[in-house]
Design a protein around this motif. Sequence first.
Motif, mmCIF file in Angstrom:
data_model
loop_
_atom_site.group_PDB
_atom_site.id
_atom_site.type_symbol
_atom_site.label_atom_id
_atom_site.label_comp_id
_atom_site.label_asym_id
_atom_site.label_seq_id
_atom_site.Cartn_x
_atom_site.Cartn_y
_atom_site.Cartn_z
ATOM 1 N N PHE A 130 0.677 -1.453 -0.188
ATOM 2 C CA PHE A 130 0.083 -0.160 0.267
ATOM 3 C C PHE A 130 0.658 1.449 0.151
ATOM 4 O O PHE A 130 1.978 1.629 0.438
ATOM 5 C CB PHE A 130 -1.113 0.202 0.720
ATOM 6 C CG PHE A 130 -1.874 1.180 1.064
ATOM 7 C CD1 PHE A 130 -3.095 0.301 0.980
ATOM 8 C CD2 PHE A 130 -1.715 2.145 1.481
ATOM 9 C CE1 PHE A 130 -3.956 1.444 0.423
ATOM 10 C CE2 PHE A 130 -2.496 2.993 1.229
ATOM 11 C CZ PHE A 130 -4.511 2.924 0.783
ATOM 12 N N GLN A 131 0.801 2.583 -1.382
ATOM 13 C CA GLN A 131 1.566 3.660 -1.436
ATOM 14 C C GLN A 131 0.644 4.465 -0.679
ATOM 15 O O GLN A 131 -0.896 5.291 -0.915
ATOM 16 C CB GLN A 131 1.749 3.431 -2.185
ATOM 17 C CG GLN A 131 2.719 2.577 -3.610
ATOM 18 C CD GLN A 131 3.752 2.277 -3.323
ATOM 19 O OE1 GLN A 131 4.365 3.889 -2.844
ATOM 20 N NE2 GLN A 131 4.261 1.084 -2.747
ATOM 21 N N VAL A 132 0.990 4.845 0.689
ATOM 22 C CA VAL A 132 0.754 6.088 1.667
ATOM 23 C C VAL A 132 1.382 7.679 0.926
ATOM 24 O O VAL A 132 0.661 8.201 0.987
ATOM 25 C CB VAL A 132 1.368 6.490 2.295
ATOM 26 C CG1 VAL A 132 0.321 5.356 3.667
ATOM 27 C CG2 VAL A 132 2.438 6.135 3.244
ATOM 28 N N GLY A 152 -1.177 9.918 3.257
ATOM 29 C CA GLY A 152 -0.299 10.394 3.872
ATOM 30 C C GLY A 152 0.269 11.912 3.985
ATOM 31 O O GLY A 152 0.020 12.275 2.722
ATOM 32 N N GLN A 153 0.153 12.696 5.103
ATOM 33 C CA GLN A 153 0.440 14.128 4.817
ATOM 34 C C GLN A 153 1.486 15.199 3.520
ATOM 35 O O GLN A 153 3.268 14.030 4.374
ATOM 36 C CB GLN A 153 0.197 15.394 5.816
ATOM 37 C CG GLN A 153 -0.447 16.178 5.669
ATOM 38 C CD GLN A 153 -0.435 16.542 7.123
ATOM 39 O OE1 GLN A 153 -0.040 17.685 7.639
ATOM 40 N NE2 GLN A 153 -2.303 16.714 7.193
ATOM 41 N N SER A 154 1.748 15.096 2.775
ATOM 42 C CA SER A 154 2.822 15.589 1.795
ATOM 43 C C SER A 154 2.942 17.258 1.651
ATOM 44 O O SER A 154 2.344 18.312 1.766
ATOM 45 C CB SER A 154 2.117 14.559 0.918
ATOM 46 O OG SER A 154 1.357 15.187 -0.356
ATOM 47 N N GLY A 155 3.501 17.344 1.119
ATOM 48 C CA GLY A 155 3.870 18.499 0.601
ATOM 49 C C GLY A 155 4.596 19.326 1.861
ATOM 50 O O GLY A 155 4.132 19.158 2.788
ATOM 51 N N ASN A 156 4.900 20.623 0.901
ATOM 52 C CA ASN A 156 4.928 22.308 2.386
ATOM 53 C C ASN A 156 3.439 22.706 2.678
ATOM 54 O O ASN A 156 3.201 23.388 2.828
ATOM 55 C CB ASN A 156 5.688 23.023 1.469
ATOM 56 C CG ASN A 156 5.961 24.155 2.581
ATOM 57 O OD1 ASN A 156 6.323 23.561 3.347
ATOM 58 N ND2 ASN A 156 6.112 25.292 2.001
ATOM 59 N N ILE A 189 -8.380 22.633 5.998
ATOM 60 C CA ILE A 189 -8.855 24.456 4.951
ATOM 61 C C ILE A 189 -7.223 23.853 3.829
ATOM 62 O O ILE A 189 -7.611 23.762 3.091
ATOM 63 C CB ILE A 189 -8.694 25.135 5.684
ATOM 64 C CG1 ILE A 189 -9.309 25.207 6.228
ATOM 65 C CG2 ILE A 189 -8.779 26.380 4.153
ATOM 66 C CD1 ILE A 189 -10.056 26.356 7.280
ATOM 67 N N ALA A 190 -6.181 24.243 3.988
ATOM 68 C CA ALA A 190 -4.883 23.724 3.031
ATOM 69 C C ALA A 190 -5.460 22.166 2.672
ATOM 70 O O ALA A 190 -4.675 22.497 1.295
ATOM 71 C CB ALA A 190 -3.854 23.882 4.209
ATOM 72 N N ALA A 191 -5.520 21.213 3.076
ATOM 73 C CA ALA A 191 -5.803 19.762 2.450
ATOM 74 C C ALA A 191 -7.032 19.932 1.339
ATOM 75 O O ALA A 191 -7.487 19.227 0.741
ATOM 76 C CB ALA A 191 -6.037 18.827 3.432
ATOM 77 N N GLY A 192 -7.708 21.162 1.258
ATOM 78 C CA GLY A 192 -8.813 21.357 0.338
ATOM 79 C C GLY A 192 -10.299 21.459 1.128
ATOM 80 O O GLY A 192 -11.390 21.379 -0.404
#
Length: 434
Positions: A130-132, A152-156, A189-192
């Motif tokens: 499984f790719q997170v 998983g939480q990615s990016g900045n 909110i940042a996650a859309g």
Amino acid sequence: MRMVDIIAKKRDGKELSTEEIRFLVDGYTNGSIPDYQMSAWAMAVLFRGMTPRETGDLTMAMAESGEQLDLTSIPGVKVDKHSTGGVGDKTTLVVAPLVAAAGIPVAKMSGRGLGHSGGTIDKLESFAGFQVERTREQFLQQVRDIGVAVIGQSGNLTPADKKLYALRDVTATVEAVPLIASSIMSKKIAAGADAILLDVKVGKGAFMKTLEEAETLARAMVDIGSQVGRRTVAVISDMNQPLGFAVGNALEVKEAIETLAGNGPKDLTELALAIGARMLMLGGLASSVDEGRGRLEEIIASGKAVDKLAQMVQAQGGDKHDVYEPDRLPKAGLTAQVTAKQDGYLAGIDAETVGHASVVLGAGRLTKEMPIDLAVGIVLHKKRGDQVRAGEPLATLHANDERLLQNALQEMDEAFAYSSEQPPEQPLIYKIVE
Ligand code: URA
């Protein structure tokens, strides 16, 4: 603008302007405001609080401090879910495929476990392969294709929150409610998210120990939602005892699959339906809780909820057969039982103690870098209020190391409380804040 004036203003209990809040968040993120000034401000907030308008401004400034995910290419209202964390809390594993099967697009970023509470991302890694971690385009495409992705939480995302949270941790300011509320909401909110369902846990195994604290936090987050135009509902749910019977990664995945198939524990099923129904309402797919629950119960009975999880596992690099044959999930080599010390009723099962015991077995981590054992954990056989007889098994511990098993058994000795009379029923859901 000078940070020292902003600190003084908050120290004196005055309301900061939108520009002042933006100045301090931007300055802290880019390094022009040092930790010592931010610490003083956080302590002033702890004592003086923030108005709903200030908290909304802080949330948006933090949400906009880094990258933001644009989910507009996914049709429909994107409803996110967040739990403040607990023991045996596998609700996302149930709710994400369940509401996705009902037509709510779920583009979810989840976290790993830390301390005595587990994390969805660790649990999902129980599926081999499984790719997170997915690229942004893979993530969005998967949601457009099958309606659900959990990564998983990615990016900045929200760098201001990352910095401020680490600072709060070492300056005794974690407890400031406006700071907790804006920290959680800024990430959503940042996650859309268009709309947000919050599961605020209360009790011995939770961040919030009293109903009053949980309600204050829930209210602060719901208020932020209305300040910033994201419909937000909070469910305040019990975390005095673990949720369901299973605690540990693969063990919890197995229980989540059983729940999606309609054979799950009563409390987990009830919570998943309560949360899922409200997510359907937030997404405009149900006009009442009863209607939403009815839809979800039909989806569970039809097998579509399990199928949706299988689709998600397959799409993220796992094998869908692991969902239909959960015995293929990682299994521990050793087991041992905790038995009842006396006749009577179980007056309580301390969630924090059970959580710690599962960390001792290797299911959780005490530092961010610690490796975990996906197979180990604890399966309860009884819940609060159940009648027990001395010597009867109360829990089975699953381990891969004899020494850790003995240590965990010792911890579990303290987990169960007994009474001679049946204890009054404790609510699973204390309150809905909307
Ligand atoms: N969880 C968060 O994300 N932030 C806090 O401040 C507390 C808990």
